[in-house]
Design an enzyme around this catalytic site. Sequence first.
Site, PDB file in Angstrom:
ATOM      1  N   ARG A 143      -1.760 -10.645  43.421  1.00  0.00           N
ATOM      2  CA  ARG A 143      -1.035  -9.241  43.447  1.00  0.00           C
ATOM      3  C   ARG A 143      -1.400  -8.382  42.214  1.00  0.00           C
ATOM      4  NH1 ARG A 143       4.948 -11.602  43.878  1.00  0.00           N
ATOM      5  NH2 ARG A 143       5.638  -9.782  43.077  1.00  0.00           N
TER       6      ARG A 143
ATOM      7  N   LYS B   9       9.893  -2.889  36.134  1.00  0.00           N
ATOM      8  CA  LYS B   9      10.332  -1.717  36.728  1.00  0.00           C
ATOM      9  C   LYS B   9      11.632  -1.641  37.611  1.00  0.00           C
ATOM     10  CE  LYS B   9       6.520  -1.498  39.361  1.00  0.00           C
ATOM     11  NZ  LYS B   9       5.893  -2.640  39.186  1.00  0.00           N
TER      12      LYS B   9
ATOM     13  N   ARG C 138       1.057   3.562  44.885  1.00  0.00           N
ATOM     14  CA  ARG C 138       0.258   2.383  44.555  1.00  0.00           C
ATOM     15  C   ARG C 138      -0.820   2.604  44.836  1.00  0.00           C
ATOM     16  NH1 ARG C 138       4.849  -1.782  44.783  1.00  0.00           N
ATOM     17  NH2 ARG C 138       4.113  -3.659  44.130  1.00  0.00           N
TER      18      ARG C 138
ATOM     19  N   ARG D  49      11.428 -15.643  38.190  1.00  0.00           N
ATOM     20  CA  ARG D  49      12.304 -14.957  39.216  1.00  0.00           C
ATOM     21  C   ARG D  49      12.047 -15.714  40.621  1.00  0.00           C
ATOM     22  NH1 ARG D  49      10.210  -8.736  40.182  1.00  0.00           N
ATOM     23  NH2 ARG D  49       8.750  -9.522  41.396  1.00  0.00           N
TER      24      ARG D  49
ATOM     25  N   ARG E 289      12.271 -14.578  47.167  1.00  0.00           N
ATOM     26  CA  ARG E 289      11.168 -13.962  47.648  1.00  0.00           C
ATOM     27  C   ARG E 289       9.907 -15.010  47.648  1.00  0.00           C
ATOM     28  NH1 ARG E 289      10.081  -8.520  44.253  1.00  0.00           N
ATOM     29  NH2 ARG E 289       7.965  -8.931  45.011  1.00  0.00           N
TER      30      ARG E 289
HETATM   31  P1  ADP Z   1       6.604  -6.417  42.593  1.00  0.00           P
HETATM   32  O1  ADP Z   1       6.521  -5.144  41.790  1.00  0.00           O
HETATM   33  O2  ADP Z   1       7.118  -7.430  42.122  1.00  0.00           O
HETATM   34  O3  ADP Z   1       5.165  -6.625  43.188  1.00  0.00           O
HETATM   35  P2  ADP Z   1       7.638  -4.922  44.998  1.00  0.00           P
HETATM   36  O4  ADP Z   1       8.901  -5.178  45.391  1.00  0.00           O
HETATM   37  O5  ADP Z   1       7.321  -3.577  44.246  1.00  0.00           O
HETATM   38  O6  ADP Z   1       7.511  -6.166  44.017  1.00  0.00           O
HETATM   39  O7  ADP Z   1       6.533  -5.312  46.148  1.00  0.00           O
HETATM   40  C1  ADP Z   1       6.465  -6.140  46.710  1.00  0.00           C
HETATM   41  C2  ADP Z   1       5.324  -6.137  47.790  1.00  0.00           C
HETATM   42  O8  ADP Z   1       5.511  -5.139  48.556  1.00  0.00           O
HETATM   43  C3  ADP Z   1       3.875  -5.870  47.145  1.00  0.00           C
HETATM   44  O9  ADP Z   1       3.297  -7.169  46.720  1.00  0.00           O
HETATM   45  C4  ADP Z   1       3.348  -5.228  48.468  1.00  0.00           C
HETATM   46  O10 ADP Z   1       3.004  -6.128  49.431  1.00  0.00           O
HETATM   47  C5  ADP Z   1       4.379  -4.358  49.004  1.00  0.00           C
HETATM   48  N1  ADP Z   1       4.582  -3.023  48.494  1.00  0.00           N
HETATM   49  C6  ADP Z   1       5.621  -2.419  47.854  1.00  0.00           C
HETATM   50  N2  ADP Z   1       5.711  -1.089  47.520  1.00  0.00           N
HETATM   51  C7  ADP Z   1       4.230  -0.752  48.210  1.00  0.00           C
HETATM   52  C8  ADP Z   1       3.464   0.368  48.472  1.00  0.00           C
HETATM   53  N3  ADP Z   1       3.816   1.548  47.990  1.00  0.00           N
HETATM   54  N4  ADP Z   1       2.376   0.217  49.007  1.00  0.00           N
HETATM   55  C9  ADP Z   1       2.089  -0.872  49.640  1.00  0.00           C
HETATM   56  N5  ADP Z   1       2.647  -1.914  49.447  1.00  0.00           N
HETATM   57  C10 ADP Z   1       3.711  -2.014  48.930  1.00  0.00           C
END
Ligand code: ADP
Length: 202
Positions: A148, A14, A91, A130, A136
Amino acid sequence: MLNIILFGPPGSGKGTQALKLKLKYALIHISTGDIFRAEISSQSSLGQELKSYMDHGQLVPDELTFRVLKSYFGENELQKSQGIIFDGFPRTLPQAEALDTFLSERNEPIQVVLSLLVNEDEVVSRIMLRGQTSGRSDDNDETIVRKRMQVYREQTFPLAAYYTSQKKYVELNGEGSIEEVFTALSNHIDRTLALTESADMV
Ligand code: ADP
């Protein structure tokens, strides 16, 4: 306006695709993960709280997510763009409902939800790769990565039904090359734009 949600599990590409689409269609890219990581880098107490969820592979609670997003929207001008590409948000169902309310007040609803399909073993290996360079902490530990995925299946994937009922949900194969996936996404967006323009002319 072109408001899009990029949907799919962690590691489905994404973020990579959102950056390319942002340039091609002059969109604002909103990644809640990036916004949260910026808050963590600022070493605020809010950042510490966000980190405690993210490091464990849990979602940040909705109330906290809304609080961070509100201040982000307060500081950033959304008017000048052609639209917004959402990446990693919404989410949960309450997040999707809140987004619908926010956008419908502005009369700029989500037009399409583009969902990248990638099998679980593939995303886990992409994330672990990654993790070798991303710095991260949530990308390095396979148990956290699998957690996750579980959170995605249980809390986020149900949004597919929500957007299907709005006739906005489109699935695409996310396992091709970056360029192949980008072409497929662009084709769908072009189709969405053509439909929006013809509806506007009526
Ligand atoms: P990825 O798609 O690899 O999981 P992201 O950067 O989108 O990476 O998200 C990393 C973390 O940030 C998630 O595992 C969650 O803990 C938190 N997070 C991101 N976006 C949201 C959201 N919309 N609601 C709740 N937690 C979120």
